[in-house]
Design a protein around this motif. Structure first.
Motif, PDB file in Angstrom:
ATOM      1  N   SER A  32       0.818  -1.225   0.000  1.00 31.50           N
ATOM      2  CA  SER A  32       0.000   0.000   0.000  1.00 31.50           C
ATOM      3  C   SER A  32       0.848   1.270   0.000  1.00 31.50           C
ATOM      4  CB  SER A  32      -0.914  -0.017   1.234  1.00 31.50           C
ATOM      5  OG  SER A  32      -0.119  -0.020   2.410  1.00 31.50           O
ATOM      6  N   THR A  33       2.061   1.190   0.479  1.00 34.42           N
ATOM      7  CA  THR A  33       2.888   2.419   0.509  1.00 34.42           C
ATOM      8  C   THR A  33       3.398   2.771  -0.880  1.00 34.42           C
ATOM      9  OG1 THR A  33       3.573   1.807   2.741  1.00 34.42           O
ATOM     10  CG2 THR A  33       4.886   3.502   1.618  1.00 34.42           C
ATOM     11  N   VAL A  34       3.741   1.747  -1.627  1.00 32.19           N
ATOM     12  CA  VAL A  34       4.287   1.993  -2.972  1.00 32.19           C
ATOM     13  C   VAL A  34       3.226   2.605  -3.893  1.00 32.19           C
ATOM     14  CG1 VAL A  34       3.806  -0.199  -4.159  1.00 32.19           C
ATOM     15  CG2 VAL A  34       6.028   0.946  -4.472  1.00 32.19           C
ATOM     16  N   VAL A  35       1.969   2.488  -3.509  1.00 29.30           N
ATOM     17  CA  VAL A  35       0.894   3.169  -4.258  1.00 29.30           C
ATOM     18  C   VAL A  35       1.185   4.669  -4.320  1.00 29.30           C
ATOM     19  CG1 VAL A  35      -1.556   3.809  -4.180  1.00 29.30           C
ATOM     20  CG2 VAL A  35      -0.859   1.453  -3.659  1.00 29.30           C
ATOM     21  N   TYR A  36       1.665   5.201  -3.200  1.00 27.34           N
ATOM     22  CA  TYR A  36       1.979   6.641  -3.160  1.00 27.34           C
ATOM     23  C   TYR A  36       3.259   6.969  -3.930  1.00 27.34           C
ATOM     24  CZ  TYR A  36      -1.596   6.733   0.486  1.00 27.34           C
ATOM     25  OH  TYR A  36      -2.773   6.602   1.197  1.00 27.34           O
ATOM     26  N   VAL A  37       4.145   5.998  -4.007  1.00 29.61           N
ATOM     27  CA  VAL A  37       5.357   6.218  -4.815  1.00 29.61           C
ATOM     28  C   VAL A  37       4.949   6.390  -6.282  1.00 29.61           C
ATOM     29  CG1 VAL A  37       7.467   5.116  -5.701  1.00 29.61           C
ATOM     30  CG2 VAL A  37       6.905   4.961  -3.261  1.00 29.61           C
ATOM     31  N   VAL A  38       4.084   5.533  -6.751  1.00 27.76           N
ATOM     32  CA  VAL A  38       3.625   5.616  -8.154  1.00 27.76           C
ATOM     33  C   VAL A  38       2.819   6.898  -8.363  1.00 27.76           C
ATOM     34  CG1 VAL A  38       2.184   4.508  -9.922  1.00 27.76           C
ATOM     35  CG2 VAL A  38       3.700   3.129  -8.477  1.00 27.76           C
ATOM     36  N   GLU A  39       2.028   7.257  -7.373  1.00 23.16           N
ATOM     37  CA  GLU A  39       1.255   8.519  -7.445  1.00 23.16           C
ATOM     38  C   GLU A  39       2.211   9.704  -7.577  1.00 23.16           C
ATOM     39  OE1 GLU A  39      -2.066   9.331  -4.432  1.00 23.16           O
ATOM     40  OE2 GLU A  39      -0.591  10.888  -3.906  1.00 23.16           O
ATOM     41  N   ALA A  40       3.271   9.683  -6.795  1.00 19.95           N
ATOM     42  CA  ALA A  40       4.234  10.796  -6.831  1.00 19.95           C
ATOM     43  C   ALA A  40       4.961  10.845  -8.181  1.00 19.95           C
ATOM     44  CB  ALA A  40       5.239  10.632  -5.699  1.00 19.95           C
ATOM     45  N   ILE A  41       5.264   9.675  -8.724  1.00 22.45           N
ATOM     46  CA  ILE A  41       5.940   9.629 -10.030  1.00 22.45           C
ATOM     47  C   ILE A  41       5.002  10.123 -11.130  1.00 22.45           C
ATOM     48  CG2 ILE A  41       6.905   8.075 -11.773  1.00 22.45           C
ATOM     49  CD1 ILE A  41       7.952   6.329  -9.417  1.00 22.45           C
ATOM     50  N   ALA A  42       3.769   9.655 -11.090  1.00 22.28           N
ATOM     51  CA  ALA A  42       2.790  10.082 -12.113  1.00 22.28           C
ATOM     52  C   ALA A  42       2.562  11.598 -12.035  1.00 22.28           C
ATOM     53  CB  ALA A  42       1.480   9.336 -11.920  1.00 22.28           C
ATOM     54  N   ALA A  43       2.661  12.121 -10.820  1.00 19.89           N
ATOM     55  CA  ALA A  43       2.418  13.565 -10.628  1.00 19.89           C
ATOM     56  C   ALA A  43       3.505  14.415 -11.290  1.00 19.89           C
ATOM     57  CB  ALA A  43       2.345  13.885  -9.138  1.00 19.89           C
ATOM     58  N   LEU A  44       4.619  13.784 -11.641  1.00 21.65           N
ATOM     59  CA  LEU A  44       5.702  14.538 -12.322  1.00 21.65           C
ATOM     60  C   LEU A  44       5.259  14.919 -13.732  1.00 21.65           C
ATOM     61  CD1 LEU A  44       8.739  12.292 -11.273  1.00 21.65           C
ATOM     62  CD2 LEU A  44       8.063  14.493 -10.258  1.00 21.65           C
ATOM     63  N   GLY A  45       4.285  14.177 -14.248  1.00 24.27           N
ATOM     64  CA  GLY A  45       3.754  14.505 -15.574  1.00 24.27           C
ATOM     65  C   GLY A  45       4.388  13.680 -16.672  1.00 24.27           C
ATOM     66  N   PRO A  46       3.681  13.510 -17.781  1.00 22.68           N
ATOM     67  CA  PRO A  46       4.143  12.621 -18.855  1.00 22.68           C
ATOM     68  C   PRO A  46       5.486  13.019 -19.470  1.00 22.68           C
ATOM     69  CG  PRO A  46       2.145  13.846 -19.507  1.00 22.68           C
ATOM     70  CD  PRO A  46       2.353  14.121 -18.056  1.00 22.68           C
ATOM     71  N   ALA A  47       5.749  14.293 -19.501  1.00 23.47           N
ATOM     72  CA  ALA A  47       7.032  14.703 -20.101  1.00 23.47           C
ATOM     73  C   ALA A  47       8.208  14.207 -19.252  1.00 23.47           C
ATOM     74  CB  ALA A  47       7.068  16.226 -20.221  1.00 23.47           C
ATOM     75  N   ALA A  48       8.045  14.253 -17.959  1.00 21.06           N
ATOM     76  CA  ALA A  48       9.148  13.857 -17.054  1.00 21.06           C
ATOM     77  C   ALA A  48       9.397  12.352 -17.090  1.00 21.06           C
ATOM     78  CB  ALA A  48       8.815  14.289 -15.628  1.00 21.06           C
ATOM     79  N   THR A  49       8.344  11.581 -17.365  1.00 20.05           N
ATOM     80  CA  THR A  49       8.503  10.116 -17.296  1.00 20.05           C
ATOM     81  C   THR A  49       8.550   9.465 -18.686  1.00 20.05           C
ATOM     82  OG1 THR A  49       6.102   9.895 -17.148  1.00 20.05           O
ATOM     83  CG2 THR A  49       7.330   9.987 -15.064  1.00 20.05           C
ATOM     84  N   ALA A  50       8.575  10.301 -19.707  1.00 26.50           N
ATOM     85  CA  ALA A  50       8.478   9.770 -21.087  1.00 26.50           C
ATOM     86  C   ALA A  50       9.580   8.766 -21.403  1.00 26.50           C
ATOM     87  CB  ALA A  50       8.519  10.922 -22.079  1.00 26.50           C
ATOM     88  N   ASP A  51      10.764   8.978 -20.859  1.00 29.98           N
ATOM     89  CA  ASP A  51      11.888   8.075 -21.171  1.00 29.98           C
ATOM     90  C   ASP A  51      12.114   7.036 -20.087  1.00 29.98           C
ATOM     91  OD1 ASP A  51      13.703  10.927 -22.503  1.00 29.98           O
ATOM     92  OD2 ASP A  51      12.291   9.517 -23.491  1.00 29.98           O
ATOM     93  N   MET A  52      11.157   6.890 -19.178  1.00 31.04           N
ATOM     94  CA  MET A  52      11.342   5.957 -18.065  1.00 31.04           C
ATOM     95  C   MET A  52      10.538   4.689 -18.287  1.00 31.04           C
ATOM     96  SD  MET A  52      11.129   8.524 -14.795  1.00 31.04           S
ATOM     97  CE  MET A  52      12.370   9.823 -14.553  1.00 31.04           C
ATOM     98  N   ILE A  53      11.131   3.567 -17.926  1.00 31.87           N
ATOM     99  CA  ILE A  53      10.436   2.278 -17.999  1.00 31.87           C
ATOM    100  C   ILE A  53      10.356   1.711 -16.587  1.00 31.87           C
ATOM    101  CG2 ILE A  53      10.512  -0.053 -18.949  1.00 31.87           C
ATOM    102  CD1 ILE A  53      12.188   1.065 -21.267  1.00 31.87           C
ATOM    103  N   PHE A  54       9.197   1.169 -16.245  1.00 35.21           N
ATOM    104  CA  PHE A  54       8.945   0.715 -14.875  1.00 35.21           C
ATOM    105  C   PHE A  54       8.791  -0.799 -14.816  1.00 35.21           C
ATOM    106  CE2 PHE A  54       8.692   4.838 -12.896  1.00 35.21           C
ATOM    107  CZ  PHE A  54       8.495   5.663 -13.998  1.00 35.21           C
ATOM    108  N   TYR A  55       9.470  -1.398 -13.867  1.00 36.91           N
ATOM    109  CA  TYR A  55       9.512  -2.852 -13.735  1.00 36.91           C
ATOM    110  C   TYR A  55       8.749  -3.278 -12.481  1.00 36.91           C
ATOM    111  CZ  TYR A  55      13.171  -2.577 -17.288  1.00 36.91           C
ATOM    112  OH  TYR A  55      13.872  -2.345 -18.454  1.00 36.91           O
ATOM    113  N   PRO A  56       7.704  -4.086 -12.617  1.00 37.84           N
ATOM    114  CA  PRO A  56       6.868  -4.479 -11.478  1.00 37.84           C
ATOM    115  C   PRO A  56       7.438  -5.634 -10.671  1.00 37.84           C
ATOM    116  CG  PRO A  56       5.999  -5.448 -13.489  1.00 37.84           C
ATOM    117  CD  PRO A  56       7.193  -4.623 -13.902  1.00 37.84           C
ATOM    118  N   THR A  57       6.848  -5.836  -9.512  1.00 40.08           N
ATOM    119  CA  THR A  57       7.251  -6.938  -8.626  1.00 40.08           C
ATOM    120  C   THR A  57       6.081  -7.870  -8.348  1.00 40.08           C
ATOM    121  OG1 THR A  57       6.772  -5.461  -6.778  1.00 40.08           O
ATOM    122  CG2 THR A  57       9.100  -5.659  -7.454  1.00 40.08           C
ATOM    123  N   GLY A  58       5.108  -7.887  -9.259  1.00 39.37           N
ATOM    124  CA  GLY A  58       3.952  -8.773  -9.090  1.00 39.37           C
ATOM    125  C   GLY A  58       2.723  -8.164  -9.721  1.00 39.37           C
TER     126      GLY A  58
END
Ligand code: DER
Length: 257
Positions: A32-58
Motif C-alpha cells: 500500500s505504501t508503494v501506491v503513493y510512490v507511483v502517485e508521486a511519479i505520475a504527478a511529475l507529468g508525462p514529459a518527465a517520465t516519457a523516457d522511463m520504464i517501470f519494472y513491477p514486482t507482481g
C-alpha cells in the motif's frame, strides 16, 4: 489517517530525493505504501517520465504502473548484465541497520529479484515500520516463499530452528486453502525472537546470534533459511552494515519513514 499521511509523505520525499530525471529504468515494489510512490511519479507529468520504464514486482505492482499510464516492462526483459537505476519498495519492518522484513503482501520473491537488479534500493515505509531489531513490531513472522509440497518439511525445520508456531499463510476470505503467490507458491510465516544486529554481539550482547539459545543474528538466520530444501526465497533483506540484499547488490541509499 496519520499512517496514510506518513506513507504519502515518505513516498513523495523518496521520489523527490531519488528519482533523478536521468533515470530510465525504475523498479516498483508491492503493497500500500508503494501506491503513493507511483502517485508521486505520475504527478511529475508525462514529459518527465516519457523516457522511463517501470519494472513491477507482481500483479498488483503491474496494475499500479499501468493504471498510472507509465511504461511497463518485466524484469526478465532486462539484460542480465544491466541494472535498474533505482527500485522503490515498502517493508513490513526496518531495523537500525536497514535490514528489512518483507513479504507481508506475499510478493517478496519478485521484490527481491527487482531489488537485487537495482543500483539503488529505496525503502519507503511509515513510522510504524521502524524498530530497533526485526521481530520487535512485526510479530507475524518472517515470510518465506516455499514450494507447496515442501511445506511440511520446511515447517518442521523452522520449529527445530526455534521459530514459534510457524504456519502456512491461509487464503483470504473467498479463497479456501493457502494463499498462492504470483509465482504459484505458498507463504510460510515464521516468527522468531527479535533478530540481533552485529553490534549486539560486539557490545557484549548475546554472543551467539546463530540460533544458540534460540537467538539469531539477521544474516546468520537468513543464510540458514535460504538453504532449507523447498524454500524459494525469504522475506529478509539484510546485510551486516546496511542492506546488501545479495552479493553485488548496492546497499540501500535510504529509508523514508
Ligand atoms: O510484501 C511486501 O514486501 C510489501 O512491500 C509490504 O511488506 C509493504 O506493505 P505496505 O506498504 O502495505 O505496508
Amino acid at each position: 489517517k496519520l499512517v496514510e499521511t506518513s506513507k504519502r509523505l515518505a513516498a513523495y520525499q523518496a521520489v523527490k530525493d531519488h528519482l533523478l530525471s536521468s533515470y530510465t529504468r525504475i523498479g516498483i515494489g508491492s503493497g500500500s505504501t508503494v501506491v503513493y510512490v507511483v502517485e508521486a511519479i505520475a504527478a511529475l507529468g508525462p514529459a518527465a517520465t516519457a523516457d522511463m520504464i517501470f519494472y513491477p514486482t507482481g500483479a498488483q505492482s503491474e496494475d499500479l504502473i499501468e493504471a498510472a499510464g507509465l511504461r511497463l516492462q518485466y524484469i526478465n526483459k532486462l539484460p542480465a548484465a544491466e541494472q535498474l537505476d533505482v527500485a522503490f519498495d515498502g517493508a513490513d519492518e526496518v531495523d537500525a541497520d536497514l535490514n528489512l522484513i518483507k513479504g507481508g503482501g506475499a510478493c517478496l520473491w519478485q521484490e527481491k529479484l527487482v531489488a537485487t537488479a537495482a543500483k539503488r534500493f529505496v525503502c519507503v515505509a511509515d513510522f510504524r515500520k521502524l524498530s530497533a531489531r526485526l521481530g520487535t513490531s512485526w510479530k507475524k513472522g518472517i515470510p518465506i516463499e516455499v514450494l507447496p509440497m515442501a511445506a511440511p518439511r520446511v515447517l518442521a525445520e523452522l520449529k527445530a530452528m526455534g521459530s514459534h508456531n510457524p504456519r502456512i499463510r491461509p487464503g483470504l476470505p473467498g479463497k479456501a486453502g493457502a494463499i498462492v503467490t504470483d509465482n504459484g507458491m505458498w507463504i510460510i510465516d515464521a516468527p522468531f525472537t527479535p533478530l540481533l544486529l552485529p553490534r549486539d554481539a560486539e557490545e557484549g550482547g548475546i554472543k551467539a546470534g546463530n540460533g544458540d539459545n534460540g537467538v539469531w543474528q539477521v544474516d546468520a538466520l537468513a543464510d540458514k533459511l535460504i538453504k532449507i530444501p523447498g524454500v524459494a526465497e525469504i522475506g529478509l533483506f539484510y546485510g551486516n552494515n546496511g542492506l546488501e540484499i545479495a552479493s553485488g547488490a548496492q546497499k540501500p541509499v535510504a529509508a523514508y519513514f
